[in-house]
Design a protein around this motif. Structure first.
Motif, PDB file in Angstrom:
ATOM      1  N   ASN A 198       0.581  -1.257  -0.010  1.00  0.00           N
ATOM      2  CA  ASN A 198      -0.036  -0.066  -0.057  1.00  0.00           C
ATOM      3  C   ASN A 198       0.992   1.195   0.047  1.00  0.00           C
ATOM      4  OD1 ASN A 198      -2.170  -1.524   0.125  1.00  0.00           O
ATOM      5  ND2 ASN A 198      -2.655  -1.500   2.268  1.00  0.00           N
ATOM      6  N   THR A 199       1.912   1.144   0.785  1.00  0.00           N
ATOM      7  CA  THR A 199       2.848   2.236   0.738  1.00  0.00           C
ATOM      8  C   THR A 199       3.429   2.638  -0.518  1.00  0.00           C
ATOM      9  OG1 THR A 199       3.272   2.018   3.259  1.00  0.00           O
ATOM     10  CG2 THR A 199       4.795   3.414   2.085  1.00  0.00           C
ATOM     11  N   LEU A 200       4.049   1.542  -1.108  1.00  0.00           N
ATOM     12  CA  LEU A 200       4.433   1.632  -2.269  1.00  0.00           C
ATOM     13  C   LEU A 200       3.876   2.140  -3.519  1.00  0.00           C
ATOM     14  CD1 LEU A 200       6.823  -1.532  -2.254  1.00  0.00           C
ATOM     15  CD2 LEU A 200       7.483   0.825  -1.845  1.00  0.00           C
ATOM     16  N   LYS A 201       2.463   1.671  -3.412  1.00  0.00           N
ATOM     17  CA  LYS A 201       1.561   2.308  -4.504  1.00  0.00           C
ATOM     18  C   LYS A 201       1.203   3.717  -4.344  1.00  0.00           C
ATOM     19  CE  LYS A 201      -0.720  -2.138  -5.278  1.00  0.00           C
ATOM     20  NZ  LYS A 201      -1.942  -2.962  -4.883  1.00  0.00           N
ATOM     21  N   LYS A 202       1.162   4.289  -2.803  1.00  0.00           N
ATOM     22  CA  LYS A 202       0.847   5.360  -2.595  1.00  0.00           C
ATOM     23  C   LYS A 202       2.059   6.284  -3.022  1.00  0.00           C
ATOM     24  CE  LYS A 202      -1.135   8.857  -0.251  1.00  0.00           C
ATOM     25  NZ  LYS A 202      -2.044   9.882  -1.006  1.00  0.00           N
ATOM     26  N   ILE A 203       3.211   5.914  -2.919  1.00  0.00           N
ATOM     27  CA  ILE A 203       4.362   6.712  -3.286  1.00  0.00           C
ATOM     28  C   ILE A 203       4.424   6.673  -4.945  1.00  0.00           C
ATOM     29  CG2 ILE A 203       6.975   6.626  -3.542  1.00  0.00           C
ATOM     30  CD1 ILE A 203       7.102   5.333  -0.768  1.00  0.00           C
ATOM     31  N   LEU A 204       4.076   5.641  -5.564  1.00  0.00           N
ATOM     32  CA  LEU A 204       3.932   5.827  -6.855  1.00  0.00           C
ATOM     33  C   LEU A 204       2.887   6.981  -7.458  1.00  0.00           C
ATOM     34  CD1 LEU A 204       4.485   2.075  -8.196  1.00  0.00           C
ATOM     35  CD2 LEU A 204       5.977   4.195  -8.504  1.00  0.00           C
ATOM     36  N   ASP A 205       1.732   6.769  -6.944  1.00  0.00           N
ATOM     37  CA  ASP A 205       0.655   7.859  -7.052  1.00  0.00           C
ATOM     38  C   ASP A 205       1.249   9.149  -6.759  1.00  0.00           C
ATOM     39  OD1 ASP A 205      -1.148   5.721  -7.742  1.00  0.00           O
ATOM     40  OD2 ASP A 205      -2.052   6.045  -5.756  1.00  0.00           O
ATOM     41  N   ASN A 206       1.897   9.345  -5.311  1.00  0.00           N
ATOM     42  CA  ASN A 206       2.655  10.884  -5.398  1.00  0.00           C
ATOM     43  C   ASN A 206       3.391  11.435  -6.275  1.00  0.00           C
ATOM     44  OD1 ASN A 206       0.780  10.707  -2.980  1.00  0.00           O
ATOM     45  ND2 ASN A 206       2.714  10.092  -1.558  1.00  0.00           N
ATOM     46  N   ILE A 207       4.307  10.358  -6.969  1.00  0.00           N
ATOM     47  CA  ILE A 207       5.296  10.574  -7.949  1.00  0.00           C
ATOM     48  C   ILE A 207       4.705  11.130  -8.996  1.00  0.00           C
ATOM     49  CG2 ILE A 207       6.989   9.656  -9.326  1.00  0.00           C
ATOM     50  CD1 ILE A 207       8.084   7.790  -6.936  1.00  0.00           C
ATOM     51  N   GLU A 208       3.643  10.568  -9.493  1.00  0.00           N
ATOM     52  CA  GLU A 208       2.864  11.031 -10.633  1.00  0.00           C
ATOM     53  C   GLU A 208       2.363  12.452 -10.458  1.00  0.00           C
ATOM     54  OE1 GLU A 208       2.825   9.521 -13.856  1.00  0.00           O
ATOM     55  OE2 GLU A 208       4.329   8.356 -12.580  1.00  0.00           O
ATOM     56  N   LYS A 209       1.876  12.736  -9.286  1.00  0.00           N
ATOM     57  CA  LYS A 209       1.381  13.829  -8.831  1.00  0.00           C
ATOM     58  C   LYS A 209       2.373  15.047  -8.913  1.00  0.00           C
ATOM     59  CE  LYS A 209      -2.501  12.370  -6.221  1.00  0.00           C
ATOM     60  NZ  LYS A 209      -2.955  12.119  -4.622  1.00  0.00           N
ATOM     61  N   ILE A 210       3.674  14.672  -8.315  1.00  0.00           N
ATOM     62  CA  ILE A 210       4.871  15.587  -8.491  1.00  0.00           C
ATOM     63  C   ILE A 210       5.240  15.878  -9.659  1.00  0.00           C
ATOM     64  CG2 ILE A 210       7.008  15.897  -7.401  1.00  0.00           C
ATOM     65  CD1 ILE A 210       6.445  13.798  -5.392  1.00  0.00           C
ATOM     66  N   LYS A 211       5.232  14.869 -10.654  1.00  0.00           N
ATOM     67  CA  LYS A 211       5.668  15.040 -11.959  1.00  0.00           C
ATOM     68  C   LYS A 211       4.869  15.976 -12.700  1.00  0.00           C
ATOM     69  CE  LYS A 211       7.534  10.790 -13.724  1.00  0.00           C
ATOM     70  NZ  LYS A 211       7.392   9.463 -14.087  1.00  0.00           N
ATOM     71  N   SER A 212       3.606  16.179 -12.193  1.00  0.00           N
ATOM     72  CA  SER A 212       2.663  16.925 -12.939  1.00  0.00           C
ATOM     73  C   SER A 212       2.633  18.467 -12.517  1.00  0.00           C
ATOM     74  CB  SER A 212       1.012  16.552 -12.620  1.00  0.00           C
ATOM     75  OG  SER A 212       0.691  16.693 -11.312  1.00  0.00           O
ATOM     76  N   ILE A 213       3.672  18.658 -11.567  1.00  0.00           N
ATOM     77  CA  ILE A 213       3.711  20.068 -10.993  1.00  0.00           C
ATOM     78  C   ILE A 213       5.077  20.418 -11.643  1.00  0.00           C
ATOM     79  CG2 ILE A 213       4.185  21.561  -8.964  1.00  0.00           C
ATOM     80  CD1 ILE A 213       2.860  19.253  -7.348  1.00  0.00           C
ATOM     81  N   PRO A 214       4.892  21.585 -12.352  1.00  0.00           N
ATOM     82  CA  PRO A 214       6.258  22.226 -12.975  1.00  0.00           C
ATOM     83  C   PRO A 214       7.154  22.505 -11.841  1.00  0.00           C
ATOM     84  CG  PRO A 214       4.455  23.151 -13.837  1.00  0.00           C
ATOM     85  CD  PRO A 214       3.701  22.409 -12.721  1.00  0.00           C
ATOM     86  N   ILE A 215       8.479  22.361 -12.158  1.00  0.00           N
ATOM     87  CA  ILE A 215       9.184  22.495 -11.079  1.00  0.00           C
ATOM     88  C   ILE A 215       9.394  24.052 -10.544  1.00  0.00           C
ATOM     89  CG2 ILE A 215      11.219  23.329 -12.664  1.00  0.00           C
ATOM     90  CD1 ILE A 215      11.709  20.913  -9.757  1.00  0.00           C
ATOM     91  N   GLU A 216       9.149  25.174 -11.293  1.00  0.00           N
ATOM     92  CA  GLU A 216       8.947  26.415 -11.031  1.00  0.00           C
ATOM     93  C   GLU A 216       7.769  26.605  -9.833  1.00  0.00           C
ATOM     94  OE1 GLU A 216       7.053  26.219 -14.830  1.00  0.00           O
ATOM     95  OE2 GLU A 216       8.903  25.695 -13.985  1.00  0.00           O
ATOM     96  N   LYS A 217       6.892  25.744  -9.826  1.00  0.00           N
ATOM     97  CA  LYS A 217       5.505  25.852  -8.917  1.00  0.00           C
ATOM     98  C   LYS A 217       5.681  24.975  -7.714  1.00  0.00           C
ATOM     99  CE  LYS A 217       2.666  27.451 -12.103  1.00  0.00           C
ATOM    100  NZ  LYS A 217       1.759  28.755 -11.875  1.00  0.00           N
ATOM    101  N   ARG A 218       6.910  24.280  -7.679  1.00  0.00           N
ATOM    102  CA  ARG A 218       7.086  23.384  -6.342  1.00  0.00           C
ATOM    103  C   ARG A 218       7.734  24.249  -5.336  1.00  0.00           C
ATOM    104  NH1 ARG A 218       9.884  18.461  -9.328  1.00  0.00           N
ATOM    105  NH2 ARG A 218       8.167  18.057 -10.918  1.00  0.00           N
ATOM    106  N   ASN A 219       7.285  23.988  -3.977  1.00  0.00           N
ATOM    107  CA  ASN A 219       8.019  24.624  -2.745  1.00  0.00           C
ATOM    108  C   ASN A 219       9.173  24.142  -2.411  1.00  0.00           C
ATOM    109  OD1 ASN A 219       5.460  26.347  -2.414  1.00  0.00           O
ATOM    110  ND2 ASN A 219       4.421  24.599  -2.416  1.00  0.00           N
ATOM    111  N   PHE A 220      10.250  25.077  -2.330  1.00  0.00           N
ATOM    112  CA  PHE A 220      11.589  24.603  -1.983  1.00  0.00           C
ATOM    113  C   PHE A 220      11.782  25.235  -0.632  1.00  0.00           C
ATOM    114  CE2 PHE A 220      11.860  23.371  -6.393  1.00  0.00           C
ATOM    115  CZ  PHE A 220      12.361  22.302  -6.136  1.00  0.00           C
ATOM    116  N   ASP A 221      10.912  26.122  -0.216  1.00  0.00           N
ATOM    117  CA  ASP A 221      10.789  26.783   1.356  1.00  0.00           C
ATOM    118  C   ASP A 221      10.464  26.108   2.421  1.00  0.00           C
ATOM    119  OD1 ASP A 221      11.996  29.014  -0.171  1.00  0.00           O
ATOM    120  OD2 ASP A 221       9.982  29.761  -0.294  1.00  0.00           O
ATOM    121  N   PHE A 222      11.211  25.291   3.130  1.00  0.00           N
ATOM    122  CA  PHE A 222      10.775  24.631   4.219  1.00  0.00           C
ATOM    123  C   PHE A 222      10.699  25.622   5.538  1.00  0.00           C
ATOM    124  CE2 PHE A 222      12.143  21.281   1.621  1.00  0.00           C
ATOM    125  CZ  PHE A 222      11.144  20.488   1.819  1.00  0.00           C
TER     126      PHE A 222
END
Length: 101
Positions: A77-101
């Protein structure tokens, strides 16, 4: 690179998700970052790692998790969720991702 160099989306979607199941799984994803030049390469390798773990024989899980394997169903279940998350991450352009923690 270090995991601190990942966007919040990549960190939460991969590292934090892995930690919910097992710190040992998190270590595999964390160590992977040191082999990468940037987030795009990390995401590619994290996806490959995830797919490889999904294919691993049950008897090898003990070695992969240093003698402390998680529940098989929970791992799947965790591995499937990680793969789903990776697909969502890939759909976000790099300039729209948050690098501020």
């Amino acid at each position: 690179m270090d995991t601190d160099d990942l966007s919040k989306e990549a960190y939460d979607g991969i590292i934090t998700e892995a930690e919910k199941l097992s710190h040992d799984l998190t270590l595999h994803y964390g160590l992977l970052s040191y082999e990468c030049e940037d987030e795009a390469e990390y995401i590619e390798k994290a996806e490959k790692l995830t797919r490889n773990i999904m294919k691993i024989a049950d008897y090898k899980l003990n070695d992969l998790f240093w003698g402390n394997p998680p529940d098989k169903k929970g791992l799947e279940n965790t591995l499937k969720k990680i793969l789903d998350n990776i697909e969502k991450i890939k759909s976000i352009p790099i300039e729209k991702r948050n690098f501020d923690f």
